[in-house]
Design a protein around this motif. Structure first.
Motif, mmCIF file in Angstrom:
data_model
loop_
_atom_site.group_PDB
_atom_site.id
_atom_site.type_symbol
_atom_site.label_atom_id
_atom_site.label_comp_id
_atom_site.label_asym_id
_atom_site.label_seq_id
_atom_site.Cartn_x
_atom_site.Cartn_y
_atom_site.Cartn_z
ATOM 1 N N ASP A 159 27.748 1.080 -32.324
ATOM 2 C CA ASP A 159 26.702 0.289 -32.972
ATOM 3 C C ASP A 159 26.028 -0.613 -31.930
ATOM 4 O O ASP A 159 26.704 -1.377 -31.231
ATOM 5 N N ILE A 160 24.693 -0.554 -31.833
ATOM 6 C CA ILE A 160 24.004 -1.411 -30.852
ATOM 7 C C ILE A 160 24.204 -2.889 -31.151
ATOM 8 O O ILE A 160 24.103 -3.726 -30.252
ATOM 9 N N ALA A 161 24.478 -3.228 -32.417
ATOM 10 C CA ALA A 161 24.696 -4.633 -32.766
ATOM 11 C C ALA A 161 25.953 -5.182 -32.113
ATOM 12 O O ALA A 161 26.075 -6.398 -31.914
ATOM 13 N N THR A 162 26.891 -4.307 -31.771
ATOM 14 C CA THR A 162 28.147 -4.737 -31.147
ATOM 15 C C THR A 162 28.430 -3.931 -29.887
ATOM 16 O O THR A 162 29.575 -3.779 -29.489
ATOM 17 N N GLY A 163 27.374 -3.423 -29.244
ATOM 18 C CA GLY A 163 27.542 -2.494 -28.135
ATOM 19 C C GLY A 163 27.849 -3.154 -26.807
ATOM 20 O O GLY A 163 27.853 -4.386 -26.673
ATOM 21 N N PRO A 164 28.081 -2.332 -25.779
ATOM 22 C CA PRO A 164 28.437 -2.839 -24.458
ATOM 23 C C PRO A 164 27.223 -3.136 -23.586
ATOM 24 O O PRO A 164 26.120 -2.630 -23.809
ATOM 25 N N ALA A 165 27.466 -3.929 -22.562
ATOM 26 C CA ALA A 165 26.461 -4.166 -21.527
ATOM 27 C C ALA A 165 26.380 -2.955 -20.613
ATOM 28 O O ALA A 165 27.390 -2.341 -20.268
ATOM 29 N N VAL A 166 25.160 -2.602 -20.217
ATOM 30 C CA VAL A 166 24.895 -1.497 -19.297
ATOM 31 C C VAL A 166 23.830 -1.967 -18.310
ATOM 32 O O VAL A 166 22.947 -2.756 -18.667
ATOM 33 N N TYR A 167 23.914 -1.475 -17.072
ATOM 34 C CA TYR A 167 22.922 -1.871 -16.063
ATOM 35 C C TYR A 167 22.152 -0.662 -15.569
ATOM 36 O O TYR A 167 22.737 0.374 -15.225
ATOM 37 N N SER A 213 16.342 2.087 -13.612
ATOM 38 C CA SER A 213 15.402 3.120 -14.036
ATOM 39 C C SER A 213 14.869 2.699 -15.400
ATOM 40 O O SER A 213 15.652 2.459 -16.319
ATOM 41 N N PRO A 214 13.554 2.551 -15.553
ATOM 42 C CA PRO A 214 13.026 1.957 -16.789
ATOM 43 C C PRO A 214 13.513 2.676 -18.046
ATOM 44 O O PRO A 214 13.502 3.906 -18.127
ATOM 45 N N THR A 215 13.965 1.907 -19.009
ATOM 46 C CA THR A 215 14.355 2.444 -20.308
ATOM 47 C C THR A 215 13.087 2.799 -21.084
ATOM 48 O O THR A 215 11.978 2.455 -20.671
ATOM 49 N N PRO A 216 13.202 3.479 -22.214
ATOM 50 C CA PRO A 216 12.006 3.902 -22.948
ATOM 51 C C PRO A 216 11.036 2.778 -23.298
ATOM 52 O O PRO A 216 9.827 2.996 -23.379
ATOM 53 N N ASN A 217 11.540 1.548 -23.512
ATOM 54 C CA ASN A 217 10.628 0.452 -23.826
ATOM 55 C C ASN A 217 10.268 -0.367 -22.585
ATOM 56 O O ASN A 217 9.670 -1.431 -22.695
ATOM 57 N N GLY A 218 10.629 0.151 -21.417
ATOM 58 C CA GLY A 218 10.267 -0.514 -20.171
ATOM 59 C C GLY A 218 11.269 -1.516 -19.653
ATOM 60 O O GLY A 218 11.081 -2.074 -18.576
ATOM 61 N N ALA A 219 12.341 -1.761 -20.400
ATOM 62 C CA ALA A 219 13.331 -2.735 -19.962
ATOM 63 C C ALA A 219 14.134 -2.192 -18.785
ATOM 64 O O ALA A 219 14.433 -1.004 -18.712
ATOM 65 N N THR A 220 14.463 -3.063 -17.867
ATOM 66 C CA THR A 220 15.351 -2.728 -16.761
ATOM 67 C C THR A 220 16.346 -3.855 -16.582
ATOM 68 O O THR A 220 16.153 -4.962 -17.083
ATOM 69 N N GLY A 221 17.401 -3.585 -15.830
ATOM 70 C CA GLY A 221 18.417 -4.598 -15.599
ATOM 71 C C GLY A 221 19.538 -4.466 -16.619
ATOM 72 O O GLY A 221 19.947 -3.368 -16.991
ATOM 73 N N TRP A 222 20.023 -5.609 -17.095
ATOM 74 C CA TRP A 222 21.128 -5.638 -18.056
ATOM 75 C C TRP A 222 20.594 -5.475 -19.472
ATOM 76 O O TRP A 222 19.752 -6.242 -19.922
ATOM 77 N N VAL A 223 21.106 -4.469 -20.165
ATOM 78 C CA VAL A 223 20.713 -4.211 -21.540
ATOM 79 C C VAL A 223 21.982 -3.921 -22.341
ATOM 80 O O VAL A 223 23.058 -3.683 -21.790
ATOM 81 N N VAL A 224 21.842 -3.942 -23.658
ATOM 82 C CA VAL A 224 22.946 -3.572 -24.545
ATOM 83 C C VAL A 224 22.669 -2.176 -25.089
ATOM 84 O O VAL A 224 21.581 -1.906 -25.601
ATOM 85 N N ALA A 225 23.643 -1.303 -24.945
ATOM 86 C CA ALA A 225 23.487 0.096 -25.330
ATOM 87 C C ALA A 225 24.279 0.394 -26.594
ATOM 88 O O ALA A 225 25.206 -0.328 -26.972
ATOM 89 N N GLY A 226 23.921 1.496 -27.237
ATOM 90 C CA GLY A 226 24.635 1.943 -28.419
ATOM 91 C C GLY A 226 24.493 3.437 -28.596
ATOM 92 O O GLY A 226 24.001 4.152 -27.719
ATOM 93 N N GLY A 227 24.903 3.914 -29.773
ATOM 94 C CA GLY A 227 24.907 5.338 -30.062
ATOM 95 C C GLY A 227 26.223 5.982 -29.646
ATOM 96 O O GLY A 227 27.038 5.378 -28.935
ATOM 97 N N THR A 228 26.442 7.199 -30.108
ATOM 98 C CA THR A 228 27.655 7.899 -29.685
ATOM 99 C C THR A 228 27.585 8.302 -28.220
ATOM 100 O O THR A 228 28.550 8.845 -27.684
#
Length: 420
Positions: free
Chosen positions: A305-313, A316-331
């Motif tokens: 669940d992205i609401a409780t997901g892990p930190a990922v670094y 390479s730009p993510t689909p919404n343009g974010a880079t750096g530290w983000v919270v990921a989710g999904g299987t």
């Protein structure tokens, strides 16, 4: 009068304290930014309309500020490797000498440097190409790597970070396939096996089709390899290859901090793919009545669940343009986590397929009994959203025919056939 004022002051103070948001313990200790809004997110890979083209199962949380960097000894938003190892009772020192392969489409141009940031932030052992810990090849085993596709780069970042989190002493082999079409991805599966790896993580799915069993030989011909596949992010619908009776289908959960000995509570994630396969038969090790005559999905699960997901670094730009530290989710999160847990446990041996191991030791899993996905609900014992449950240690991911041998280098089987 003074007594009345004192009572009023105490009342206001108590009400103010009650109104304060509850800050997670890790954030209090490490100064992590804390979010008090309703979490929002989006898929990294859009659903493919072509039945022969896979979708990755990565999700990106979109309601948090972008963080290009985080000060040393502080945690970015999201669960960190220590959180994950505590939540699943994972040993710190196992996995030495074993290799987890990640099979993914396209190329991540900054994978090694991004992985160095992730592992350095959380004080994990370094993992570089120079040291032999990290290796990246194409689907033919060569060094000419495919083109870049941002959504799949984000997927790849999740995969290597999550293997690092669950098995920090493991080596990582990344097989980058030419495209997300079926022939390329299954060629990558075969290449990972040809390289000698015993653990192959795959965070991608196709819709089920009546011809899907024609691909099962990629797995059935390799009973000594643990293949983990995302169950998908379809909210109660089944996907392939997770539907194959020869792979470990990994579902998703919501993992939250809680009081108690474990320190966490878990429920089924409402986005997880699950259910009864439309075309694959029921394997002998499954005895549930949910899917009387067909393969039931999932086998096991972990946080997704992205609401409780892990930190990922990733840079390479993510689909919404974010880079750096983000919270990921999904299987895409749970699948490489479980692949790393299999590697912590021991090398599989030819015989029972590794996806059958959890069914022999249900007592070594946290039984998830709340939450639902589509028409399927978590319940005591086996259920399709979470399978047998989430790992409580690594004993449930070992061949039940063999006694525990300890860590690699101290009696257990390391990867002796990996081509490096």
């Amino acid at each position: 009068m003074r007594g009345v004022r004192l009572i009023r002051w105490l009342l206001v103070t108590v009400l103010a304290l009650v109104a304060l948001p509850v800050v997670p313990a890790a954030a209090q200790a490490h100064g992590s930014p804390v979010d008090h809004h309703r979490p929002t997110g989006e898929r990294a890979c859009p659903r493919s309309s072509d039945p022969l083209q896979a979708s990755c199962t990565a999700w990106l949380r979109t309601d948090l500020p972008r963080l290009a960097s985080v000060p040393p000894n502080q945690n970015p938003p999201g669960l960190n490797p220590l959180d994950l190892r505590r939540a699943y009772n994972l040993p710190a020192q196992h996995g030495m000498g074993r290799t987890v392969a990640i099979n993914v489409a396209y190329h991540h141009p900054d994978l090694e440097s991004d992985l160095a940031v992730y592992r350095g932030q959380f004080h994990l052992p370094t993992c570089t190409t120079a040291s032999g810990c990290l290796r990246v090849i194409n689907q033919r085993g060569g060094s000419t790597l495919p083109t870049v596709e941002p959504a799949w780069s984000f997927e790849e970042a999740i995969d290597v970070d999550m293997v690092s989190a669950s098995c920090p002493n493991c080596r990582i082999l990344v097989v980058e396939d030419d495209s997300a079409f079926d022939l390329d991805l299954f060629t990558g599966v075969d290449q990972a096996v040809a390289q000698g790896t015993k653990f192959v993580s795959n965070s991608w799915t196709f819709p089920e089709t009546s011809s899907e069993d024609s691909f099962d030989f990629h797995f059935s011909n390799n009973p000594g390899v643990a293949f983990t596949f995302s169950s998908g992010d379809t909210g109660g619908q089944t996907q392939y290859p997770a539907a194959s009776p020869y792979v470990t289908a990994v579902g998703g959960t919501t993992l939250t901090r809680a009081y108690g000995r474990r320190g966490f509570a878990e429920s089924a994630w409402n986005g997880t793919g699950c259910g009864c396969s439309l075309f694959e038969p029921k394997p002998a090790f499954q005895h549930d009545t949910i899917c009387p005559n067909s393969r039931a999905i999932a086998d096991v699960s972990a946080v997704a669940d992205i609401a409780t997901g892990p930190a990922v670094y990733t840079t390479s730009p993510t689909p919404n343009g974010a880079t750096g530290w983000v919270v990921a989710g999904g299987t895409s999160v749970s699948t490489p986590l479980v692949a790393g847990m299999y590697a912590l446990a021991d090398n599989p041996a030819p015989g029972p397929f590794p996806n059958s191991y959890p069914y022999a030791r249900p007592q070594d899993f946290f039984d998830i009994t709340t939450g639902s996905a589509g028409a399927f609900s978590a319940m005591p014992g086996y259920d399709t959203p979470t399978g047998i449950g989430t790992p409580n240690g690594i004993a449930g991911l070992r061949d039940p025919r063999h006694a525990w041998h300890g860590t690699a280098g101290h009696g257990s089987r390391a990867d002796t056939n990996v081509r490096w």
